[in-house]
Scaffold this active site. Structure first.
Site, short mmCIF file in Angstrom:
data_model
loop_
_atom_site.label_atom_id
_atom_site.label_comp_id
_atom_site.label_asym_id
_atom_site.label_seq_id
_atom_site.Cartn_x
_atom_site.Cartn_y
_atom_site.Cartn_z
N LYS A 112 54.54 -85.03 -39.83
CA LYS A 112 54.34 -86.26 -40.60
C LYS A 112 53.03 -86.24 -41.37
O LYS A 112 52.96 -86.72 -42.50
CB LYS A 112 54.40 -87.49 -39.68
CG LYS A 112 55.81 -87.71 -39.17
CD LYS A 112 56.04 -89.09 -38.60
CE LYS A 112 57.52 -89.22 -38.23
NZ LYS A 112 57.82 -90.39 -37.45
N LYS A 195 67.91 -82.88 -37.96
CA LYS A 195 68.36 -84.05 -37.20
C LYS A 195 68.57 -85.24 -38.14
O LYS A 195 67.91 -85.35 -39.18
CB LYS A 195 67.35 -84.39 -36.09
CG LYS A 195 66.04 -84.94 -36.60
CD LYS A 195 65.21 -85.62 -35.50
CE LYS A 195 63.91 -86.11 -36.11
NZ LYS A 195 63.06 -86.87 -35.24
N LYS A 198 65.61 -91.50 -39.40
CA LYS A 198 65.28 -92.68 -40.20
C LYS A 198 64.30 -92.33 -41.30
O LYS A 198 64.37 -92.85 -42.40
CB LYS A 198 64.57 -93.74 -39.32
CG LYS A 198 65.43 -94.37 -38.27
CD LYS A 198 64.65 -95.44 -37.50
CE LYS A 198 64.09 -94.90 -36.21
NZ LYS A 198 64.14 -95.82 -35.07
P1 TYM Z 1 62.61 -93.30 -32.33
O1 TYM Z 1 62.49 -94.75 -32.60
O2 TYM Z 1 62.35 -92.34 -33.43
O3 TYM Z 1 64.06 -92.97 -31.78
C1 TYM Z 1 64.63 -93.68 -30.71
C2 TYM Z 1 65.43 -92.73 -29.84
O4 TYM Z 1 66.46 -92.09 -30.60
C3 TYM Z 1 66.41 -90.69 -30.39
N1 TYM Z 1 66.89 -90.00 -31.60
C4 TYM Z 1 67.89 -89.10 -31.63
N2 TYM Z 1 68.67 -88.59 -30.66
C5 TYM Z 1 69.62 -87.70 -31.04
N3 TYM Z 1 69.81 -87.29 -32.32
C6 TYM Z 1 69.04 -87.79 -33.32
N4 TYM Z 1 69.25 -87.40 -34.58
C7 TYM Z 1 68.03 -88.73 -32.99
N5 TYM Z 1 67.11 -89.40 -33.72
C8 TYM Z 1 66.42 -90.18 -32.85
C9 TYM Z 1 64.96 -90.39 -30.09
O5 TYM Z 1 64.80 -89.18 -29.40
C10 TYM Z 1 64.57 -91.60 -29.27
O6 TYM Z 1 64.90 -91.40 -27.92
N6 TYM Z 1 58.40 -92.02 -29.96
C11 TYM Z 1 59.68 -92.68 -29.80
C12 TYM Z 1 59.56 -94.14 -29.36
C13 TYM Z 1 58.80 -94.38 -28.10
C14 TYM Z 1 59.20 -94.02 -26.79
C15 TYM Z 1 58.18 -94.52 -25.91
C16 TYM Z 1 60.30 -93.35 -26.26
C17 TYM Z 1 57.62 -95.03 -27.99
N7 TYM Z 1 57.24 -95.12 -26.68
C18 TYM Z 1 58.26 -94.33 -24.54
C19 TYM Z 1 60.36 -93.16 -24.87
C20 TYM Z 1 59.34 -93.65 -24.03
C21 TYM Z 1 60.40 -92.64 -31.13
O7 TYM Z 1 59.81 -92.51 -32.16
O8 TYM Z 1 61.73 -92.90 -31.05
#
Ligand code: TYM
Length: 332
Positions: A112, A195, A198
């Site tokens: 990023k 992948k 968003k």
């Molecule tokens: P975020 O908001 O980007 O995504 C939320 C969840 O969706 C999963 N994900 C995917 N899984 C499979 N295929 C894909 N293409 C795909 N895109 C997204 C992500 O792995 C995630 O589980 N850093 C985290 C948010 C967070 C978090 C936490 C997660 C903040 N604090 C504590 C777990 C525990 C994030 O950006 O997720």
């Protein structure tokens, strides 16, 4: 009961199928067997620039969608991160036991910050994974259901828990990632080696849960497929078709082998047509329930306030013991 924690960013108008299949679907399943805490991480959502009114709206839409896909407020504690001030409080302490080099090695930050440029990347983007560790450790979570892209962040959370415990005495549960391989990386419909994301996919590459099903059907019809014409599952040589089969299987509940047998001798067009129907049938009721929650924002905010209250009781207890271990002056 063992405990789970996970979070999701309110950085888009809808969750996409990657979010749902990689993570949220498992959140719903785990509330049956675990003491479950789930969080809309709005603090994480301001690390790369945002619009205030839009952020607040997206946090509500995120929560409404989570309830709509089956999180039950009786069984899961769902809350918004900024309503529990212990998260950034613990993050500061964890930041002080994180190496600068260690944080610099986080691949999501590297990707990023490269995209935005060093001068325009915020310090918040850099410390993002430390706040994520605080999220998890505050709840003494045993397991964290996420997609494959979060594996490195979870490794850091484990390292920080172990380091803190070794330095100051046992305080935190060391969390294990809960990554379900089959759907851990749903790929972009236009670029099936990347992948679905968003922030980096083009709109044509993403299926949003809240999007008009006719539009999603169109995106599925124009998904990039592979050379040859046979419908087989092979993520190396047929990443596009395999992704469509993965999504179909996860939503319809039919095994990949069963689908491959059913499509023997048929073309990519048939698979896409049927998948569009499966997706449509799946998202319709979710969209309806999401709307119902959003139609009564006062009730939604009340559910979230009560989630925050329950979360805070746990978070405050953990923070208190961490502060005591570190040697901070006695609580007032
Ligand atoms: P975020 O908001 O980007 O995504 C939320 C969840 O969706 C999963 N994900 C995917 N899984 C499979 N295929 C894909 N293409 C795909 N895109 C997204 C992500 O792995 C995630 O589980 N850093 C985290 C948010 C967070 C978090 C936490 C997660 C903040 N604090 C504590 C777990 C525990 C994030 O950006 O997720």
């Amino acid at each position: 009961r063992p405990r789970v924690f996970s979070g999701i960013q309110p950085t888009a108008d809808s969750f996409h199928l990657g979010n749902y299949l990689g993570a949220v679907r498992h959140w719903v399943a785990l509330q049956e067997t675990h003491d479950a805490f789930y969080c809309v991480v709005d603090l994480h959502a301001i690390t790369a620039g945002h619009d205030p009114a839009l952020l607040r709206q997206r946090s509500r839409v995120a929560a409404a969608q989570l309830f709509a896909v089956g999180l039950d407020p009786e069984r899961s504690t769902l809350f918004v991160q900024s309503q529990v001030p212990e998260h950034p409080q613990l993050a500061w302490v964890l930041g002080c036991i994180t190496g600068f080099g260690e944080a610099s090695r986080m691949t999501q930050f590297k990707d990023k910050s490269q995209k935005h440029g060093n001068e325009r990347s915020s310090v918040g983007l850099f410390t993002y994974p430390i706040l994520q560790a605080a999220d998890i450790l505050l709840y003494q979570a045993n397991a964290v259901p996420v997609g494959e892209d979060q594996r490195q962040h979870l490794e850091l959370s484990r390292d920080l828990a172990q380091r803190f415990n070794a330095t100051f005495g046992p305080t935190f549960t060391v969390p294990a990632p809960h990554i379900v391989k089959d759907t851990a990386k749903i790929t972009d419909l236009q670029d099936p080696t990347a992948k679905m994301s968003k922030s980096s996919s083009s709109p044509a590459g993403i299926i949003d849960l809240l999007d008009d099903p006719a539009r999603s059907a169109k995106k599925i019809r124009s998904a990039v497929t592979d050379t040859g014409r046979e419908i087989v599952f092979d993520t190396e040589t047929k990443p596009g078709v395999s992704n469509l089969l993965t999504i179909h299987s996860a939503l319809s509940g039919r095994g990949i082998d069963e689908l491959v047998a059913a499509f023997a001798g048929r073309g990519y067009g048939d698979l896409k047509k049927e998948l569009a129907e499966v997706v449509t049938d799946f998202v319709r009721p979710i969209q309806e329930r999401t709307r119902t929650y959003l139609d009564d924002p006062a009730q939604l905010d009340k559910l979230l306030a009560s989630g925050a209250e329950k979360a805070r009781a746990v978070a405050a207890t953990t923070l208190r013991s961490a502060y005591e271990r570190v040697g901070f002056f006695a609580p007032v």
